[in-house]
Design a protein around this motif. Structure first.
Motif, PDB file in Angstrom:
ATOM      1  N   ASN A 158       0.859  -1.178   0.000  1.00  0.00           N
ATOM      2  CA  ASN A 158       0.000   0.000   0.000  1.00  0.00           C
ATOM      3  C   ASN A 158       0.897   1.231   0.000  1.00  0.00           C
ATOM      4  OD1 ASN A 158      -1.772   2.072   0.415  1.00  0.00           O
ATOM      5  ND2 ASN A 158      -2.921   1.039   2.026  1.00  0.00           N
ATOM      6  N   ILE A 159       1.157   1.774  -1.192  1.00  0.00           N
ATOM      7  CA  ILE A 159       2.079   2.898  -1.264  1.00  0.00           C
ATOM      8  C   ILE A 159       1.515   4.158  -0.624  1.00  0.00           C
ATOM      9  CG2 ILE A 159       3.345   2.021  -3.249  1.00  0.00           C
ATOM     10  CD1 ILE A 159       1.788   3.962  -4.990  1.00  0.00           C
ATOM     11  N   ARG A 160       0.216   4.199  -0.424  1.00  0.00           N
ATOM     12  CA  ARG A 160      -0.362   5.356   0.263  1.00  0.00           C
ATOM     13  C   ARG A 160      -0.006   5.359   1.748  1.00  0.00           C
ATOM     14  NH1 ARG A 160      -2.931   8.604  -2.702  1.00  0.00           N
ATOM     15  NH2 ARG A 160      -4.075   7.992  -4.539  1.00  0.00           N
ATOM     16  N   GLN A 161       0.465   4.241   2.236  1.00  0.00           N
ATOM     17  CA  GLN A 161       0.870   4.149   3.632  1.00  0.00           C
ATOM     18  C   GLN A 161       2.381   3.965   3.727  1.00  0.00           C
ATOM     19  OE1 GLN A 161      -1.521   1.270   5.689  1.00  0.00           O
ATOM     20  NE2 GLN A 161      -3.416   2.272   5.130  1.00  0.00           N
ATOM     21  N   SER A 162       3.094   4.784   2.982  1.00  0.00           N
ATOM     22  CA  SER A 162       4.544   4.767   3.027  1.00  0.00           C
ATOM     23  C   SER A 162       5.023   6.080   3.638  1.00  0.00           C
ATOM     24  CB  SER A 162       5.129   4.587   1.628  1.00  0.00           C
ATOM     25  OG  SER A 162       4.702   5.624   0.777  1.00  0.00           O
TER      26      SER A 162
END
Length: 169
Positions: A158-162
Motif C-alpha cells: 500500500n504505497i499510500r501508507q509509506s
C-alpha cells in the motif's frame, strides 16, 4: 480471509560512483570515490539499522561492488541478485518488494532512474505536494533512502501508507 498487516523497513541504496567510460555499462566498476561512498554508507547502516533480513541487489559490477564495500555481513542477511533490477523501472522494484512476504527489513541496491522514481512514487502517494517533507530532487550515487511501508495480505504493497524516515544523500 485474514487481513494481516505488517511494517517493512525498506532501504533504497544507489550504487557508488562508477567509472564513466567503460566498454560495457553492466561491467562498469566503482571508482575509488565510489568504494569510499559504499564504505561510508556501510558504517551508516550499521548505526541506524538493527536488523536487515534481506538484501536484493542488481547483478551489475558496480552494485555487487557496492554491496561488498558496505561490509555489512554481521546482519547475516539473505542476499539475492536479480537481473531484473538492472535497467529496472519503479514497477520492477515494487514487484521485487512484493516477492518476499513477511520480511520486516529489506535493502535494495540498484540504479537510477528506478530508485529515484520509486522514491517519488512513495512520497507523492503519501503527502500532498505542499506537505512533502523532502522533495528528493535527485538521488545521487550512494544515496540511501529509508521508508516505512505497510504491507497487507503478504503481497499487497500500500504505497499510500509509506513514510520517508530519512534520506542520506
Amino acid at each position: 480471509m485474514t487481513h494481516e498487516t505488517y511494517t517493512l523497513n525498506l532501504y533504497l541504496l544507489r550504487h557508488g560512483k562508477a567509472v564513466e567510460d567503460f566498454a560495457n555499462d553492466f561491467d562498469r566498476p566503482l571508482t575509488p570515490r565510489g568504494r569510499e561512498q559504499a564504505k561510508e554508507k556501510g558504517q551508516l547502516l550499521k548505526k541506524i539499522v538493527r536488523s536487515l533480513n534481506l538484501i536484493v541487489c542488481s547483478p551489475s559490477s558496480r552494485t555487487r561492488e557496492t554491496l561488498d564495500y558496505l561490509n555489512i555481513n554481521h546482519f547475516q542477511s539473505r542476499v539475492y541478485f536479480f537481473k531484473e533490477l538492472y535497467l529496472a523501472t519503479s514497477d520492477d522494484l515494487i514487484k521485487s518488494i512484493q516477492n518476499f512476504k513477511n520480511t520486516n527489513s529489506m535493502l535494495i541496491i540498484g540504479h537510477n532512474p528506478a530508485l529515484h522514481c520509486l522514491s517519488h512514487l512513495f512520497l507523492s502517494s503519501s503527502y500532498s505536494s505542499s506537505e512533502n517533507p523532502t522533495k528528493l530532487t535527485s538521488f545521487p550515487t550512494a544515496a540511501l533512502a529509508h521508508f516505512s511501508l505497510n504491507i497487507q495480505n503478504c503481497h499487497e504493497l500500500n504505497i499510500r501508507q509509506s513514510n520517508l524516515i530519512a534520506f542520506y544523500p
